[in-house]
Design a protein around this motif. Structure first.
Motif, PDB file in Angstrom:
ATOM      1  N   PRO A   1     -21.100  10.814  20.475  1.00 29.22           N
ATOM      2  CA  PRO A   1     -21.616  10.746  21.675  1.00 29.22           C
ATOM      3  C   PRO A   1     -22.985  10.846  22.048  1.00 29.22           C
ATOM      4  CG  PRO A   1     -19.308  11.715  21.845  1.00 29.22           C
ATOM      5  CD  PRO A   1     -20.013  11.760  20.344  1.00 29.22           C
ATOM      6  N   ASN A   2     -23.660  11.759  21.371  1.00 30.14           N
ATOM      7  CA  ASN A   2     -24.976  11.888  21.682  1.00 30.14           C
ATOM      8  C   ASN A   2     -26.144  11.107  20.774  1.00 30.14           C
ATOM      9  OD1 ASN A   2     -24.454  13.808  23.426  1.00 30.14           O
ATOM     10  ND2 ASN A   2     -24.297  15.489  21.929  1.00 30.14           N
ATOM     11  N   ALA A   3     -25.562  10.192  20.028  1.00 27.25           N
ATOM     12  CA  ALA A   3     -26.369   9.089  19.073  1.00 27.25           C
ATOM     13  C   ALA A   3     -27.029   8.164  20.083  1.00 27.25           C
ATOM     14  CB  ALA A   3     -25.346   8.532  18.283  1.00 27.25           C
ATOM     15  N   HIS A   4     -28.166   7.884  19.703  1.00 28.61           N
ATOM     16  CA  HIS A   4     -28.932   6.797  20.200  1.00 28.61           C
ATOM     17  C   HIS A   4     -29.294   5.724  19.178  1.00 28.61           C
ATOM     18  CE1 HIS A   4     -29.205   9.022  23.901  1.00 28.61           C
ATOM     19  NE2 HIS A   4     -29.558  10.138  23.137  1.00 28.61           N
ATOM     20  N   PRO A   5     -28.279   4.819  18.797  1.00 33.46           N
ATOM     21  CA  PRO A   5     -28.610   3.838  17.742  1.00 33.46           C
ATOM     22  C   PRO A   5     -29.816   2.741  18.055  1.00 33.46           C
ATOM     23  CG  PRO A   5     -26.222   3.563  18.354  1.00 33.46           C
ATOM     24  CD  PRO A   5     -26.829   4.762  19.176  1.00 33.46           C
ATOM     25  N   ALA A   6     -30.439   2.422  17.036  1.00 33.76           N
ATOM     26  CA  ALA A   6     -31.540   1.530  17.386  1.00 33.76           C
ATOM     27  C   ALA A   6     -31.301  -0.049  17.040  1.00 33.76           C
ATOM     28  CB  ALA A   6     -32.560   1.691  16.452  1.00 33.76           C
ATOM     29  N   ASN A   7     -31.622  -1.083  17.724  1.00 35.05           N
ATOM     30  CA  ASN A   7     -31.118  -2.165  17.367  1.00 35.05           C
ATOM     31  C   ASN A   7     -31.604  -2.799  16.073  1.00 35.05           C
ATOM     32  OD1 ASN A   7     -30.004  -2.590  19.986  1.00 35.05           O
ATOM     33  ND2 ASN A   7     -31.927  -3.584  20.659  1.00 35.05           N
TER      34      ASN A   7
ATOM     35  N   ASP B   1     -41.042   4.055  -1.721  1.00 33.67           N
ATOM     36  CA  ASP B   1     -40.251   4.188  -2.828  1.00 33.67           C
ATOM     37  C   ASP B   1     -40.883   4.897  -3.907  1.00 33.67           C
ATOM     38  OD1 ASP B   1     -37.946   2.672  -1.555  1.00 33.67           O
ATOM     39  OD2 ASP B   1     -38.345   0.957  -2.623  1.00 33.67           O
ATOM     40  N   ASP B   2     -42.196   4.711  -3.980  1.00 34.29           N
ATOM     41  CA  ASP B   2     -43.003   5.388  -5.042  1.00 34.29           C
ATOM     42  C   ASP B   2     -43.318   6.840  -4.853  1.00 34.29           C
ATOM     43  OD1 ASP B   2     -43.119   2.936  -6.407  1.00 34.29           O
ATOM     44  OD2 ASP B   2     -45.075   2.406  -5.756  1.00 34.29           O
ATOM     45  N   TYR B   3     -43.436   7.287  -3.842  1.00 41.67           N
ATOM     46  CA  TYR B   3     -43.980   8.602  -3.417  1.00 41.67           C
ATOM     47  C   TYR B   3     -42.806   9.608  -2.804  1.00 41.67           C
ATOM     48  CZ  TYR B   3     -48.307   6.822  -4.430  1.00 41.67           C
ATOM     49  OH  TYR B   3     -49.478   6.060  -5.116  1.00 41.67           O
ATOM     50  N   ILE B   4     -41.814   8.940  -2.060  1.00 35.71           N
ATOM     51  CA  ILE B   4     -40.652   9.828  -1.470  1.00 35.71           C
ATOM     52  C   ILE B   4     -39.413   9.584  -1.906  1.00 35.71           C
ATOM     53  CG2 ILE B   4     -39.845  10.230   0.979  1.00 35.71           C
ATOM     54  CD1 ILE B   4     -42.671   9.429   2.368  1.00 35.71           C
ATOM     55  N   GLY B   5     -39.166   8.338  -1.963  1.00 37.88           N
ATOM     56  CA  GLY B   5     -37.734   8.237  -2.821  1.00 37.88           C
ATOM     57  C   GLY B   5     -37.176   6.673  -1.975  1.00 37.88           C
ATOM     58  N   LYS B   6     -36.035   6.756  -2.145  1.00 38.78           N
ATOM     59  CA  LYS B   6     -35.298   5.549  -1.599  1.00 38.78           C
ATOM     60  C   LYS B   6     -35.584   5.360  -0.243  1.00 38.78           C
ATOM     61  CE  LYS B   6     -33.084   2.669  -3.544  1.00 38.78           C
ATOM     62  NZ  LYS B   6     -33.688   1.257  -4.203  1.00 38.78           N
ATOM     63  N   LEU B   7     -36.071   4.375   0.357  1.00 39.76           N
ATOM     64  CA  LEU B   7     -36.197   4.235   1.676  1.00 39.76           C
ATOM     65  C   LEU B   7     -34.842   4.116   2.479  1.00 39.76           C
ATOM     66  CD1 LEU B   7     -38.271   3.484   4.217  1.00 39.76           C
ATOM     67  CD2 LEU B   7     -37.852   1.020   3.413  1.00 39.76           C
ATOM     68  N   GLU B   8     -33.791   3.517   1.848  1.00 39.07           N
ATOM     69  CA  GLU B   8     -32.520   3.365   2.469  1.00 39.07           C
ATOM     70  C   GLU B   8     -32.030   4.810   2.806  1.00 39.07           C
ATOM     71  OE1 GLU B   8     -33.330   2.094  -0.543  1.00 39.07           O
ATOM     72  OE2 GLU B   8     -33.023  -0.114  -0.310  1.00 39.07           O
TER      73      GLU B   8
ATOM     74  N   PRO C   1     -29.977   6.961   8.956  1.00 45.60           N
ATOM     75  CA  PRO C   1     -30.012   8.050   9.964  1.00 45.60           C
ATOM     76  C   PRO C   1     -31.027   7.674  11.152  1.00 45.60           C
ATOM     77  CG  PRO C   1     -30.685   9.116   7.979  1.00 45.60           C
ATOM     78  CD  PRO C   1     -30.784   7.498   7.666  1.00 45.60           C
ATOM     79  N   ALA C   2     -32.184   7.011  11.097  1.00 45.57           N
ATOM     80  CA  ALA C   2     -32.906   6.642  12.018  1.00 45.57           C
ATOM     81  C   ALA C   2     -32.350   5.485  12.870  1.00 45.57           C
ATOM     82  CB  ALA C   2     -34.402   6.156  11.496  1.00 45.57           C
ATOM     83  N   LEU C   3     -31.680   4.375  12.048  1.00 44.34           N
ATOM     84  CA  LEU C   3     -31.032   3.025  12.699  1.00 44.34           C
ATOM     85  C   LEU C   3     -29.937   3.766  13.374  1.00 44.34           C
ATOM     86  CD1 LEU C   3     -31.473   0.326  12.989  1.00 44.34           C
ATOM     87  CD2 LEU C   3     -29.982   0.163  10.940  1.00 44.34           C
ATOM     88  N   LEU C   4     -29.202   4.490  13.005  1.00 44.87           N
ATOM     89  CA  LEU C   4     -27.790   4.877  13.708  1.00 44.87           C
ATOM     90  C   LEU C   4     -28.034   5.840  14.902  1.00 44.87           C
ATOM     91  CD1 LEU C   4     -25.467   5.447  10.497  1.00 44.87           C
ATOM     92  CD2 LEU C   4     -26.008   3.323  12.120  1.00 44.87           C
TER      93      LEU C   4
ATOM     94  N   THR D   1     -23.162   6.810   0.067  1.00 42.55           N
ATOM     95  CA  THR D   1     -22.015   7.674   0.364  1.00 42.55           C
ATOM     96  C   THR D   1     -22.736   8.911   1.054  1.00 42.55           C
ATOM     97  OG1 THR D   1     -20.556   6.689  -1.320  1.00 42.55           O
ATOM     98  CG2 THR D   1     -19.826   8.574  -0.075  1.00 42.55           C
ATOM     99  N   PRO D   2     -22.861   9.003   2.485  1.00 43.27           N
ATOM    100  CA  PRO D   2     -23.441   9.980   2.940  1.00 43.27           C
ATOM    101  C   PRO D   2     -22.795  11.365   2.557  1.00 43.27           C
ATOM    102  CG  PRO D   2     -23.209   8.377   4.564  1.00 43.27           C
ATOM    103  CD  PRO D   2     -22.515   7.948   3.461  1.00 43.27           C
ATOM    104  N   SER D   3     -21.696  11.445   2.407  1.00 44.13           N
ATOM    105  CA  SER D   3     -21.069  12.812   1.999  1.00 44.13           C
ATOM    106  C   SER D   3     -21.605  13.314   0.823  1.00 44.13           C
ATOM    107  CB  SER D   3     -19.696  12.656   1.902  1.00 44.13           C
ATOM    108  OG  SER D   3     -18.899  11.801   0.879  1.00 44.13           O
ATOM    109  N   ASP D   4     -21.962  12.360  -0.197  1.00 41.62           N
ATOM    110  CA  ASP D   4     -22.710  12.926  -1.377  1.00 41.62           C
ATOM    111  C   ASP D   4     -24.052  13.029  -1.502  1.00 41.62           C
ATOM    112  OD1 ASP D   4     -20.161  12.601  -2.679  1.00 41.62           O
ATOM    113  OD2 ASP D   4     -20.643  10.372  -3.397  1.00 41.62           O
ATOM    114  N   GLU D   5     -24.720  12.537  -0.402  1.00 43.64           N
ATOM    115  CA  GLU D   5     -26.046  12.646  -0.219  1.00 43.64           C
ATOM    116  C   GLU D   5     -26.699  13.963   0.323  1.00 43.64           C
ATOM    117  OE1 GLU D   5     -28.390  10.116  -0.721  1.00 43.64           O
ATOM    118  OE2 GLU D   5     -26.883   9.131  -1.404  1.00 43.64           O
TER     119      GLU D   5
END
Length: 101
Positions: free
Chosen positions: A32-38, A51-58, A63-66, A95-99
């Protein structure tokens, strides 16, 4: 199963990640407190550097989109699927539970 589909649209200068209105409604009911982006736009150079310096963008897009503030809440989602809007091909699965969120 709580699977979230994220649409990926390749453009001339980057990628647009988006979720359908039904997914936004689902997220708001689940969190209920989420503010998903379009959508979120990321330029090709930014994605490459990320991708080169931080890791997979996905791992940072969903989390930002949701729009969920507590990343641990995302562990209740079974799967995040990134789908190429043009071809319908699956580009990436998480799989977020594995991340480590």
């Amino acid at each position: 199963m709580n699977a979230i589909k994220i649409n990926v649209n390749r453009q001339i200068d980057g990628y647009t990640f988006s979720i359908a209105p039904s997914i936004r409604d689902f997220i708001k009911r689940l969190f209920p407190n989420a503010h998903p982006a379009n959508n979120i736009f990321v330029g090709y150079d930014m994605k490459s550097n990320f991708d080169d310096y931080i890791g997979k963008l996905e791992n940072h897009i969903y989390p930002a989109l949701l729009g969920v503030e507590n990343n641990n809440d995302l562990k209740s989602i079974d799967e995040i699927i990134f789908i190429d809007t043009l071809t319908g091909n699956i580009l990436h699965k998480l799989t977020p539970s594995d991340e480590k969120v």
